[in-house]
Design an enzyme around this catalytic site. Structure first.
Site, PDB file in Angstrom:
ATOM      1  N   GLU A 167       0.806  -1.241   0.000  1.00 34.85           N
ATOM      2  CA  GLU A 167       0.000   0.000   0.000  1.00 34.85           C
ATOM      3  C   GLU A 167       0.835   1.286   0.000  1.00 34.85           C
ATOM      4  N   TYR A 169       3.578   1.968   1.938  1.00 30.02           N
ATOM      5  CA  TYR A 169       4.261   2.316   3.190  1.00 30.02           C
ATOM      6  C   TYR A 169       5.780   2.038   3.058  1.00 30.02           C
ATOM      7  N   ARG A 217       3.006  -8.813   4.218  1.00 26.28           N
ATOM      8  CA  ARG A 217       2.008  -8.287   3.273  1.00 26.28           C
ATOM      9  C   ARG A 217       2.719  -7.668   2.089  1.00 26.28           C
ATOM     10  N   HIS A 255      -1.715   3.922  -1.644  1.00 25.86           N
ATOM     11  CA  HIS A 255      -2.788   4.851  -1.281  1.00 25.86           C
ATOM     12  C   HIS A 255      -2.877   6.020  -2.259  1.00 25.86           C
ATOM     13  N   GLN A 342     -17.894   4.891   4.255  1.00 25.06           N
ATOM     14  CA  GLN A 342     -18.395   6.105   4.912  1.00 25.06           C
ATOM     15  C   GLN A 342     -18.128   6.165   6.416  1.00 25.06           C
ATOM     16  N   CYS A 356     -19.068   1.365  11.357  1.00 21.26           N
ATOM     17  CA  CYS A 356     -19.555   0.785  10.109  1.00 21.26           C
ATOM     18  C   CYS A 356     -20.944   1.306   9.823  1.00 21.26           C
ATOM     19  N   GLN A 414     -35.126   4.466   0.313  1.00 16.49           N
ATOM     20  CA  GLN A 414     -34.295   4.972  -0.781  1.00 16.49           C
ATOM     21  C   GLN A 414     -33.168   4.023  -1.202  1.00 16.49           C
ATOM     22  N   ALA A 663     -27.267   7.299   4.912  1.00 15.27           N
ATOM     23  CA  ALA A 663     -27.722   6.075   5.559  1.00 15.27           C
ATOM     24  C   ALA A 663     -26.933   5.781   6.821  1.00 15.27           C
TER      25      ALA A 663
HETATM   26  P1  FAD Z   1     -36.058   6.537   3.505  1.00 11.77           P
HETATM   27  O1  FAD Z   1     -35.052   5.627   2.962  1.00 11.77           O
HETATM   28  O2  FAD Z   1     -36.498   7.671   2.668  1.00 11.77           O
HETATM   29  O3  FAD Z   1     -37.326   5.661   3.913  1.00 11.77           O
HETATM   30  C1  FAD Z   1     -38.546   6.213   4.321  1.00 11.77           C
HETATM   31  C2  FAD Z   1     -39.649   5.183   4.148  1.00 11.77           C
HETATM   32  O4  FAD Z   1     -40.846   5.670   4.779  1.00 11.77           O
HETATM   33  C3  FAD Z   1     -40.024   4.924   2.700  1.00 11.77           C
HETATM   34  O5  FAD Z   1     -39.917   3.536   2.416  1.00 11.77           O
HETATM   35  C4  FAD Z   1     -41.485   5.401   2.600  1.00 11.77           C
HETATM   36  O6  FAD Z   1     -42.261   4.595   1.731  1.00 11.77           O
HETATM   37  C5  FAD Z   1     -41.963   5.264   4.041  1.00 11.77           C
HETATM   38  N1  FAD Z   1     -43.092   6.153   4.414  1.00 11.77           N
HETATM   39  C6  FAD Z   1     -43.131   7.504   4.323  1.00 11.77           C
HETATM   40  N2  FAD Z   1     -44.311   7.956   4.825  1.00 11.77           N
HETATM   41  C7  FAD Z   1     -45.006   6.864   5.243  1.00 11.77           C
HETATM   42  C8  FAD Z   1     -46.286   6.685   5.860  1.00 11.77           C
HETATM   43  N3  FAD Z   1     -47.076   7.687   6.186  1.00 11.77           N
HETATM   44  N4  FAD Z   1     -46.693   5.429   6.133  1.00 11.77           N
HETATM   45  C9  FAD Z   1     -45.906   4.363   5.836  1.00 11.77           C
HETATM   46  N5  FAD Z   1     -44.682   4.494   5.261  1.00 11.77           N
HETATM   47  C10 FAD Z   1     -44.240   5.721   4.978  1.00 11.77           C
HETATM   48  N6  FAD Z   1     -26.777   7.221   1.565  1.00 11.77           N
HETATM   49  C11 FAD Z   1     -25.559   6.866   1.923  1.00 11.77           C
HETATM   50  O7  FAD Z   1     -25.252   6.918   3.108  1.00 11.77           O
HETATM   51  N7  FAD Z   1     -24.631   6.423   1.026  1.00 11.77           N
HETATM   52  C12 FAD Z   1     -24.909   6.345  -0.276  1.00 11.77           C
HETATM   53  O8  FAD Z   1     -24.058   5.947  -1.070  1.00 11.77           O
HETATM   54  C13 FAD Z   1     -26.209   6.707  -0.702  1.00 11.77           C
HETATM   55  N8  FAD Z   1     -26.535   6.656  -2.003  1.00 11.77           N
HETATM   56  C14 FAD Z   1     -27.784   7.021  -2.386  1.00 11.77           C
HETATM   57  C15 FAD Z   1     -28.084   6.965  -3.729  1.00 11.77           C
HETATM   58  C16 FAD Z   1     -29.350   7.308  -4.147  1.00 11.77           C
HETATM   59  C17 FAD Z   1     -29.652   7.268  -5.612  1.00 11.77           C
HETATM   60  C18 FAD Z   1     -30.332   7.697  -3.200  1.00 11.77           C
HETATM   61  C19 FAD Z   1     -31.722   8.049  -3.649  1.00 11.77           C
HETATM   62  C20 FAD Z   1     -30.021   7.773  -1.870  1.00 11.77           C
HETATM   63  C21 FAD Z   1     -28.734   7.449  -1.452  1.00 11.77           C
HETATM   64  N9  FAD Z   1     -28.361   7.542  -0.125  1.00 11.77           N
HETATM   65  C22 FAD Z   1     -27.123   7.158   0.259  1.00 11.77           C
HETATM   66  C23 FAD Z   1     -29.243   8.123   0.886  1.00 11.77           C
HETATM   67  C24 FAD Z   1     -29.922   7.067   1.741  1.00 11.77           C
HETATM   68  O9  FAD Z   1     -30.586   6.138   0.934  1.00 11.77           O
HETATM   69  C25 FAD Z   1     -30.854   7.762   2.696  1.00 11.77           C
HETATM   70  O10 FAD Z   1     -30.107   8.604   3.520  1.00 11.77           O
HETATM   71  C26 FAD Z   1     -31.604   6.783   3.565  1.00 11.77           C
HETATM   72  O11 FAD Z   1     -32.375   5.926   2.768  1.00 11.77           O
HETATM   73  C27 FAD Z   1     -32.523   7.516   4.545  1.00 11.77           C
HETATM   74  O12 FAD Z   1     -33.181   6.569   5.308  1.00 11.77           O
HETATM   75  P2  FAD Z   1     -34.581   6.816   6.007  1.00 11.77           P
HETATM   76  O13 FAD Z   1     -34.940   5.523   6.609  1.00 11.77           O
HETATM   77  O14 FAD Z   1     -34.517   8.006   6.864  1.00 11.77           O
HETATM   78  O15 FAD Z   1     -35.598   7.212   4.857  1.00 11.77           O
HETATM   79  P1  NAP Z   2     -27.139  16.858  -1.213  1.00 14.32           P
HETATM   80  O1  NAP Z   2     -25.854  16.168  -1.083  1.00 14.32           O
HETATM   81  O2  NAP Z   2     -27.577  17.776  -0.158  1.00 14.32           O
HETATM   82  O3  NAP Z   2     -27.079  17.649  -2.602  1.00 14.32           O
HETATM   83  C1  NAP Z   2     -28.113  18.452  -3.047  1.00 14.32           C
HETATM   84  C2  NAP Z   2     -27.677  19.228  -4.295  1.00 14.32           C
HETATM   85  O4  NAP Z   2     -28.749  20.038  -4.701  1.00 14.32           O
HETATM   86  C3  NAP Z   2     -26.514  20.147  -4.046  1.00 14.32           C
HETATM   87  O5  NAP Z   2     -25.621  20.008  -5.139  1.00 14.32           O
HETATM   88  C4  NAP Z   2     -27.123  21.551  -4.009  1.00 14.32           C
HETATM   89  O6  NAP Z   2     -26.137  22.364  -4.609  1.00 14.32           O
HETATM   90  C5  NAP Z   2     -28.374  21.390  -4.859  1.00 14.32           C
HETATM   91  N1  NAP Z   2     -29.514  22.214  -4.389  1.00 14.32           N
HETATM   92  C6  NAP Z   2     -29.981  22.372  -3.125  1.00 14.32           C
HETATM   93  N2  NAP Z   2     -31.053  23.167  -3.112  1.00 14.32           N
HETATM   94  C7  NAP Z   2     -31.287  23.536  -4.391  1.00 14.32           C
HETATM   95  C8  NAP Z   2     -32.250  24.350  -5.010  1.00 14.32           C
HETATM   96  N3  NAP Z   2     -33.200  24.957  -4.314  1.00 14.32           N
HETATM   97  N4  NAP Z   2     -32.182  24.522  -6.338  1.00 14.32           N
HETATM   98  C9  NAP Z   2     -31.229  23.925  -7.070  1.00 14.32           C
HETATM   99  N5  NAP Z   2     -30.279  23.121  -6.532  1.00 14.32           N
HETATM  100  C10 NAP Z   2     -30.310  22.930  -5.209  1.00 14.32           C
HETATM  101  O7  NAP Z   2     -28.300  15.825  -1.396  1.00 14.32           O
HETATM  102  P2  NAP Z   2     -28.495  14.571  -2.330  1.00 14.32           P
HETATM  103  O8  NAP Z   2     -27.550  14.521  -3.467  1.00 14.32           O
HETATM  104  O9  NAP Z   2     -29.943  14.586  -2.602  1.00 14.32           O
HETATM  105  O10 NAP Z   2     -28.154  13.351  -1.392  1.00 14.32           O
HETATM  106  C11 NAP Z   2     -28.958  13.044  -0.263  1.00 14.32           C
HETATM  107  C12 NAP Z   2     -28.141  12.345   0.779  1.00 14.32           C
HETATM  108  O11 NAP Z   2     -27.738  11.071   0.328  1.00 14.32           O
HETATM  109  C13 NAP Z   2     -26.888  13.122   1.087  1.00 14.32           C
HETATM  110  O12 NAP Z   2     -26.721  13.253   2.465  1.00 14.32           O
HETATM  111  C14 NAP Z   2     -25.802  12.290   0.568  1.00 14.32           C
HETATM  112  O13 NAP Z   2     -24.659  12.340   1.424  1.00 14.32           O
HETATM  113  C15 NAP Z   2     -26.383  10.908   0.538  1.00 14.32           C
HETATM  114  N6  NAP Z   2     -25.740  10.235  -0.577  1.00 14.32           N
HETATM  115  C16 NAP Z   2     -24.482   9.832  -0.399  1.00 14.32           C
HETATM  116  C17 NAP Z   2     -23.822   9.253  -1.441  1.00 14.32           C
HETATM  117  C18 NAP Z   2     -22.415   8.774  -1.278  1.00 14.32           C
HETATM  118  O14 NAP Z   2     -21.820   8.341  -2.237  1.00 14.32           O
HETATM  119  N7  NAP Z   2     -21.840   8.810  -0.106  1.00 14.32           N
HETATM  120  C19 NAP Z   2     -24.443   9.083  -2.663  1.00 14.32           C
HETATM  121  C20 NAP Z   2     -25.743   9.521  -2.801  1.00 14.32           C
HETATM  122  C21 NAP Z   2     -26.369  10.109  -1.744  1.00 14.32           C
HETATM  123  P3  NAP Z   2     -26.238  23.943  -4.760  1.00 14.32           P
HETATM  124  O15 NAP Z   2     -27.001  24.407  -3.549  1.00 14.32           O
HETATM  125  O16 NAP Z   2     -24.838  24.434  -4.834  1.00 14.32           O
HETATM  126  O17 NAP Z   2     -26.940  24.155  -6.044  1.00 14.32           O
HETATM  127 FE1  SF4 Z   3     -16.954   0.416   5.962  1.00 13.44          FE
HETATM  128 FE2  SF4 Z   3     -19.212  -0.603   6.918  1.00 13.44          FE
HETATM  129 FE3  SF4 Z   3     -19.234   0.760   4.615  1.00 13.44          FE
HETATM  130 FE4  SF4 Z   3     -18.138  -1.685   4.793  1.00 13.44          FE
HETATM  131  S1  SF4 Z   3     -20.294  -1.150   5.050  1.00 13.44           S
HETATM  132  S2  SF4 Z   3     -17.240   0.079   3.808  1.00 13.44           S
HETATM  133  S3  SF4 Z   3     -17.245  -1.616   6.827  1.00 13.44           S
HETATM  134  S4  SF4 Z   3     -18.735   1.554   6.636  1.00 13.44           S
END
Ligand code: FAD
Ligand code: NAP
Ligand code: SF4
Length: 677
Positions: A167, A169, A217, A255, A342, A356, A414, A663
């Site tokens: 890596e 080192y 390693r 790295h 993350q 984790c 989501q 998440a």
């Molecule tokens: P949600 O996942 O939004 O779940 C809410 C649930 O509540 C839904 O299933 C909905 O149907 C249900 N619900 C709402 N209202 C009601 C009601 N009245 N009755 C019954 N059910 C209801 N996060 C990361 O950390 N790393 C990533 O790489 C990452 N990548 C992402 C990529 C994409 C494309 C997207 C869309 C999201 C990504 N995220 C990522 C974000 C992550 O998925 C969210 O932060 C996470 O899902 C939030 O969890 P939550 O349980 O709060 O809400």
């Molecule tokens: P986000 O990271 O908050 O990004 C939102 C984007 O929208 C920003 O680029 C912001 O940039 C823009 N924005 C905000 N308000 C706006 C407005 N009124 N008009 C136009 N643009 C606007 O949110 P997200 O991409 O929806 O992701 C949601 C969560 O999922 C985040 O917390 C993220 O960390 C997580 N997630 C993580 C990964 C990962 O790989 N780790 C991948 C996907 C999602 P400007 O304000 O500069 O325009």
């Molecule tokens: Fe690290 Fe957990 Fe994500 Fe695996 S799932 S890369 S151990 S944070």
């Protein structure tokens, strides 16, 4: 012989000792190593993994001397007091029937310390300090320090040491012209550059005697310019065996390499071919590593003869009972590492204790415990996204009577969208895991059920956990209702057709993911395409394992836009953001910061950048403009007076705070709340 995964779970006889299976828990720096007062936490963390059945644990890296530290006052094994302290770790592991090696790591120029040393005084591109050039005397005394650290490890009760030679080192720095431009006996020719690694292993073996494990390693592909040639790696492997190593573990990429080796978009087991090539050259066991995260992948690597062992590091953070579950035919209960980095590596690089994303107990075993409840309650969890799945399964594990509702026809929230992104397929494993836990823990699951406040009150729940997630933000732009405008959900989940010219509004994590979805070329052989696009030479004929990258151009013209003036993707994860940025750059995505959105019409998206108006002639505009908390149910519960009626209402995940939500926080918050109610 185990009925399940017979090759992986077969004991490994090392002559003087036997490992109970072929799983090596790879070294990870968790942050618990650096301070003596964390020793009990470290012991508990390893003991849980030993209880879970892993064959051999390797600790995070310990420097053999001060100038080899990763961080100021970082982990080091140089005195008897430290060694005595480590008896707590080794006895905790041994009490659980496990075996453990201490990793000895001299950071060389990767040390975040102004006093770092390297074979030559060449600064690394990823650390702030220029290292001093080691004198011949310092080279010799460093070898002695490795030997002394190994001796102290033995005194501390460790079963062996791992000598970190990969890596990028110190030892790896000696091996490569990139960082070793010496002209004395430690540089100048491949033989001289190898001398430090070989002498270190030889001296360690001489010092610790025969019956002590020495894992070396070895870097099989440096993946940087000026790295090693395969012939030299082959020679080194034989010399390392002759010098007294017991096992050769492997490492891929420095790295500072600009080829990803462990993030989620790296195909599973992508580098085991290199270990396969090494295996025939030596007679000691060799261990494959990198993106091995399920028992199936691990079993196939051993069964196919590519390796004798597999190293899994992050998968053991995600699930300490990985091996035990595989052994008992319960692989579907494994909480799989999704390689997001993350909560582990991104924490480590920010000097924060690792954990984790899918298992917030990792490295917090003494602080976060899911103990049986003495006061069984009726609990409703509304929303089966990551937050709700975590809360409901932990509450049920503790003995509460839990009902989990979701308005949709499946669990996952989501994450069902995230898993559609190319390279994020592993996110489906988290849905599989929680689906299984919902079943196993007896959570009453009610899908296709949109919950109203009154029904919760009428049903007599004691605790109501609102995990309803988010609502995607719709920015107030003229023409936002135009038929060209789609949401990320339309595109990723509902697979609405998207034209050849596309503008993405918002460049957060989701904007980048949508970008990758739009530029990805699906092929018959995704693995071969991945090697080609990143320039990985699988023939190993080229030095460092590099070849010219051959990126298939995107069939779409994509613009990725944000209002901020900062560079796009700046806030993505420290260890994964660069990969997302590189993919979009390679594919020709035009990234525009400082955008203001004027309107959408038949012509496309009208924007102003630096005072200049511009029309992006696009077929579609995809909104990835962030999210707001979905609180309608929580508000209705308040209006209905739930609290006054004796119901405890909690908000978690996106429903609590949508900004910066990910998440990691959703699962952590859900698990911690459920551990307390
Ligand atoms: P949600 O996942 O939004 O779940 C809410 C649930 O509540 C839904 O299933 C909905 O149907 C249900 N619900 C709402 N209202 C009601 C009601 N009245 N009755 C019954 N059910 C209801 N996060 C990361 O950390 N790393 C990533 O790489 C990452 N990548 C992402 C990529 C994409 C494309 C997207 C869309 C999201 C990504 N995220 C990522 C974000 C992550 O998925 C969210 O932060 C996470 O899902 C939030 O969890 P939550 O349980 O709060 O809400
Ligand atoms: P986000 O990271 O908050 O990004 C939102 C984007 O929208 C920003 O680029 C912001 O940039 C823009 N924005 C905000 N308000 C706006 C407005 N009124 N008009 C136009 N643009 C606007 O949110 P997200 O991409 O929806 O992701 C949601 C969560 O999922 C985040 O917390 C993220 O960390 C997580 N997630 C993580 C990964 C990962 O790989 N780790 C991948 C996907 C999602 P400007 O304000 O500069 O325009
Ligand atoms: Fe690290 Fe957990 Fe994500 Fe695996 S799932 S890369 S151990 S944070």
């Amino acid at each position: 012989m185990s009925e399940f995964y017979p090759n992986l779970l077969e004991p490994l006889d090392l002559g003087f000792t036997t490992l109970r299976n072929r799983v090596l828990m790879g070294s990870m720096h968790t942050g618990l190593e650096d301070r003596f007062f964390n020793i009990e936490k470290l012991a508990a963390y390893f003991a849980e993994r030993a209880r879970g059945g892993v064959g051999l644990i390797v600790t995070g890296g310990y420097a053999p001397n001060r100038r080899g530290e990763l961080l100021p006052l970082g982990s080091r094994m140089q005195d008897k007091v430290t060694a005595l302290l480590h008896k707590r770790v080794t006895s905790a592991v041994h009490n659980e029937g496990g075996k453990i090696c201490m990793q000895l790591l001299h950071a060389g120029r990767y040390g975040y310390v102004p006093y770092s040393l390297s074979p030559s005084g060449i600064k690394s591109p990823i650390t702030p300090f220029k290292p001093g050039k080691m004198s011949g005397k310092q080279v010799q005394s460093t070898i002695d320090d490795f030997a002394k650290a190994a001796e102290l490890s033995k005194f501390a009760g460790y079963d062996g040491v791992e000598i970190m030679g990969s890596e990028g080192y110190l030892i790896n720095q000696f091996l490569c012209e990139r960082t070793n431009q010496r002209t004395d006996k430690w540089g100048g020719s491949p033989e001289n550059r190898m001398r430090f690694a070989i002498e270190t292993v030889r001296k360690v073996r001489e010092t610790v005697g025969k019956n002590f494990i020495i894992v070396y390693r070895m870097s099989l592909m440096d993946l940087v310019e000026g790295g090693q040639e395969w012939d030299h790696i082959a020679t080194l492997a034989k010399e390392i065996e002759a010098a007294g190593a017991t096992i050769i573990n492997t490492g891929i990429g420095w790295h500072e390499a600009r080829i990803p080796t462990i993030v989620t978009s790296v195909p599973r087991g992508a580098f085991s071919f290199a270990t396969g090539k090494l295996k025939s050259l030596v007679s000691i066991p060799v261990c494959a590593s990198n993106r091995i995260n399920t028992p199936e992948v691990a079993e196939n690597i051993i069964e196919s003869g590519e390796a004798d062992m597999v190293s899994m590091a992050r998968p053991l953070l995600a699930d300490p009972f990985f091996v035990q579950k595989a052994e008992n035919g319960r692989a579907d209960e494994i909480n799989t590492c999704i390689a997001c980095n993350q909560a582990c590596l991104d924490h480590t690089f920010r000097n924060k204790r690792a954990s984790c994303l899918v298992n917030p107990r990792a490295c917090h075993e003494l602080e976060l415990r899911y103990l049986p409840t003495q006061n069984k309650k009726k609990v409703a969890v509304i929303g089966a996204g990551p937050a709700g799945m975590a809360a409901s399964t932990v509450a049920a594990e503790r003995g509460h009577d839990v009902t989990l509702f979701d308005a949709s026809d499946r669990v996952g929230g989501q994450f069902n969208i995230a898993k559609e992104v190319p390279g994020k397929e592993d996110f489906a494993e988290t849905l599989r895991y929680y689906g299984k836990m919902i079943d196993k823990r007896g959570v009453k699951l009610q899908l296709n059920h949109k919950v109203e406040a009154q029904e919760l009150i009428d049903a007599g729940f004691d605790e109501v956990i609102v995990a309803t997630g988010i609502t995607p933000r719709t920015p107030g732009i003229d023409g936002i209702d135009h038929e060209k405008v789609l949401s990320y959900i339309d595109v990723l989940l509902h697979k609405k057709p998207v034209g050849e010219k596309v503008a993405v509004i918002g460049a957060g994590g989701i904007g980048f993911d949508v970008g990758e979805f739009l530029v990805h070329n699906h092929t018959e052989d995704e693995l071969a395409q991945w090697y080609d696009e990143w320039g990985v030479d699988t023939t190993l004929e080229n030095r460092s394992g590099l070849k010219e990258a051959n990126v298939v151009p995107s069939a779409r013209k994509v613009y990725l836009l944000q209002r901020k003036e900062t560079s796009l993707g700046k806030d993505l994860g420290k260890t994964s953001g660069w990969v997302h940025r590189a993919v979009l750059k390679h594919k020709g995505v035009e990234m525009i910061a400082g955008t203001s959105y004027d309107k959408v019409d038949d012509q496309g998206l009208h924007i102003t950048v630096n005072g200049q108006s511009r029309v992006l002639d696009v077929d579609h505009v995809i909104l990835c403009a962030g999210q707001t908390p979905k609180r309608d149910l929580a508000d209705a519960l308040e209006v209905a007076g739930a609290k006054a009626k004796g119901i405890n209402v909690h908000l978690i995940g996106g429903a609590d705070v949508a900004a910066e939500l990910d998440a990691k926080r959703a699962i952590d918050q859900g698990s911690r709340l459920a551990a307390e109610i």
